[in-house]
Design an enzyme around this catalytic site. Sequence first.
Site, PDB file in Angstrom:
ATOM      1  CB  CYS A  73      46.476  39.871  40.670  1.00 53.18           C
ATOM      2  SG  CYS A  73      46.228  39.528  38.915  1.00 53.18           S
ATOM      3  CD  GLU A 126      39.892  27.817  38.091  1.00 53.66           C
ATOM      4  OE1 GLU A 126      40.280  28.975  37.882  1.00 53.66           O
ATOM      5  OE2 GLU A 126      40.518  26.992  38.793  1.00 53.66           O
TER       6      GLU A 126
END
EC number: 1.2.1.70
Length: 438
Positions: free
Chosen positions: A50, A192
């Site tokens: 990424c 998260e």
Amino acid sequence: MEIFAVGLNYKTAPVEVREKLAISEDNYPDILDRINRIPTVFESCILSTCNRVEIYGISDNPEESYSDILKILSSYSGLKVEELKKHVFLYTDKDAIRHIFNVSSSLDSMVIGEPQIVCQFKDSFTKARELKTVKHVMTRLFDKAMNVSKKIRTSTGISKRAVSISYAAIELAKKIFGDLTDKNVLLLGAGEMAELAARHLASSGVKHIFVSNRTFEKAVQLADEFGGSAIRFNKFFEFLPEADIIIVSTGAKEPILRKEHFKNIDKERHGKPVFIIDISVPRNVSDDVNELENVFLYNIDDLKMVVDRNLEERKIAAESAKILIDEEVAKFDRWLKQLQVNPVIAKVRNYADEIREAQLERLFRDMPYLNEKERENIDLAVRAIINKILHRPTMYIKDRATKENSEVYINIFDEMFSSKWDLRRKLKSEKKGKKSEK
């Protein structure tokens, strides 16, 4: 031939450019094959994550290879070559080796010392090896890169200090409890970071994880992931005496846990400590909880202080790592340059073997009474003499290969053993030519 590194990463290109160049599993073989078919490229490998898309390889003309790779990346991404040139770098020789070592050691990562790059680096090489686009030099380079990475991690401890909020929470929990295998965890909310912290705790082998969330289905889903138990949100207070570690991450606008909630559970817990991690913003646990004995409360700012301190320590460790990398780059560069004189050395040794074989053939023809063992001993003695004679010039040319103007010395060494200096063979050839004319 030179080692090269061509690519772009989070330092050179924004995410909107990187995402267009990200190479999927399905496209990887085709792109790598196209790069390896470039006439100037002899070995190649692609690292696509990424944060970076980088091509490493061997070329006899890196500049030309760079131009051809840009065309391939352009056709794949839809970006024009001129646009790519703004973001794509080219490193060659020592700079390329240093960059590859920095990447494999996570010194070039967005988060210094992060472990994911090691697996990604290994995977990229495994794919290239399966597709047969790497050979001797790149195999040696990748082996050395992984060796350097391991050496840096063990000698500098660069990856031991937590640099994520969730992992910093686990690091603090271990400082308080030591072993976590007999500890119960209560997860309030499913944010998260709280979920990541619970995941780290689960991998640390905690005894049990209870999950409570306003949306009960989400609690059930998350609890199933950890092999834990889901609790209705209006019932979680009943489980406070069971919890050694409480992770709080809800959307509440005011504290849901206060001092009075823990006052009555100390006796039930027989003085065992409670570790509370409040990752909520705004905070979901009131400050006065910290006033209680055996209750340890940390909020996101406390954890951020741990992370910032650890990041600074990683940066210090990175400076030590760079010294080690400079040493390893010099060693590999020396090996690579010495490798380039191997064909010349092999040529000289072949020439010496030809002389040995011719002389021994003549000797054994003149001395037919020698038995097999005697012939073998003579052959071994001659080989030993040749090896001793050639040892010094071989070491000399290997040493010169690592110095400036090495091509001059290599060319002299090569010409010194050229067949044009074999005057006897030349005379024989000339005599044969005159006979044939007659």
